[in-house]
Design a protein around this motif. Structure first.
Motif, PDB file in Angstrom:
ATOM      1  N   ASP A  23      -0.835  -2.042  -8.943  1.00  0.00           N
ATOM      2  CA  ASP A  23       0.462  -2.089  -8.271  1.00  0.00           C
ATOM      3  C   ASP A  23       0.243  -2.154  -6.773  1.00  0.00           C
ATOM      4  OD1 ASP A  23       3.065  -1.940  -7.446  1.00  0.00           O
ATOM      5  OD2 ASP A  23       3.484  -0.034  -8.404  1.00  0.00           O
ATOM      6  N   PHE A  24       0.358  -3.327  -6.210  1.00  0.00           N
ATOM      7  CA  PHE A  24       0.066  -3.542  -4.794  1.00  0.00           C
ATOM      8  C   PHE A  24       0.969  -2.719  -3.884  1.00  0.00           C
ATOM      9  CE2 PHE A  24      -1.429  -5.588  -1.089  1.00  0.00           C
ATOM     10  CZ  PHE A  24      -0.340  -5.820  -0.302  1.00  0.00           C
ATOM     11  N   TRP A  25       2.229  -2.556  -4.246  1.00  0.00           N
ATOM     12  CA  TRP A  25       3.186  -1.927  -3.342  1.00  0.00           C
ATOM     13  C   TRP A  25       3.271  -0.416  -3.506  1.00  0.00           C
ATOM     14  CZ3 TRP A  25       4.071  -4.848   0.490  1.00  0.00           C
ATOM     15  CH2 TRP A  25       4.100  -6.207   0.323  1.00  0.00           C
ATOM     16  N   CYS A  26       2.430   0.157  -4.311  1.00  0.00           N
ATOM     17  CA  CYS A  26       2.507   1.592  -4.551  1.00  0.00           C
ATOM     18  C   CYS A  26       1.377   2.319  -3.828  1.00  0.00           C
ATOM     19  CB  CYS A  26       2.435   1.867  -6.047  1.00  0.00           C
ATOM     20  SG  CYS A  26       2.530   3.597  -6.443  1.00  0.00           S
ATOM     21  N   CYS A  27       1.736   3.260  -3.006  1.00  0.00           N
ATOM     22  CA  CYS A  27       0.735   4.091  -2.338  1.00  0.00           C
ATOM     23  C   CYS A  27       0.107   5.011  -3.380  1.00  0.00           C
ATOM     24  CB  CYS A  27       1.413   4.918  -1.247  1.00  0.00           C
ATOM     25  SG  CYS A  27       0.337   6.147  -0.485  1.00  0.00           S
ATOM     26  N   PRO A  28      -1.227   5.039  -3.465  1.00  0.00           N
ATOM     27  CA  PRO A  28      -1.852   5.891  -4.489  1.00  0.00           C
ATOM     28  C   PRO A  28      -1.515   7.380  -4.335  1.00  0.00           C
ATOM     29  CG  PRO A  28      -3.509   4.612  -3.292  1.00  0.00           C
ATOM     30  CD  PRO A  28      -2.185   4.297  -2.695  1.00  0.00           C
TER      31      PRO A  28
END
Length: 132
Positions: A23-28
């Motif tokens: 998920d590119f747009w999710c901050c880990p």
């Protein structure tokens, strides 16, 4: 020396590859813990700065301009082969960044821009044990 650096950076690149694949747009950090990471809001801050809205830029992330200055100083010291000075810049920036994050969490949590995501892994665990 270059091989050591490549071997040291390989796990970082693998983690980034997995992150981009999932998920590119999710901050880990936001995904796992439900709270914003120390750099959260930096993009919104940059967009506000590009609109010349300094107040909004500072609201979204007060460390945007110091981060830019730190990058410039770090690059300058690195090009001048002053590695010790470059590391002082990195450490000073890291301390300021974490201090800013703690203050923002204290002042704004759980309201924007520092809200808790109950759909995070921690939020789901807490709801399963009926804490949330």
């Amino acid at each position: 020396m270059a091989d050591k650096i490549k071997r040291a950076l390989l796990p970082v690149f693998l983690l980034l590859a997995v992150w981009f694949a999932v998920d590119f747009w999710c901050c880990p950090i936001k995904f796992i813990f439900g709270i914003n990471c120390p750099g959260c809001g930096m993009t919104r801050s940059m967009m506000a700065l590009l609109r010349l809205d300094l107040g909004a830029s500072f609201y979204w992330h007060p460390m945007l301009l110091p981060t830019g200055a730190a990058l410039i100083f770090y690059a300058g010291f690195t090009l001048a082969k002053k590695e010790k000075a470059a590391m002082y810049v990195v450490w000073a920036w890291a301390v300021l960044m974490m201090g800013c994050w703690v203050v923002r969490m204290y002042l704004y949590f759980p309201n924007a821009p520092m809200d808790f995501d109950s759909s995070s892994l921690l939020g789901k665990v807490l709801s399963m044990i009926h804490i949330l």
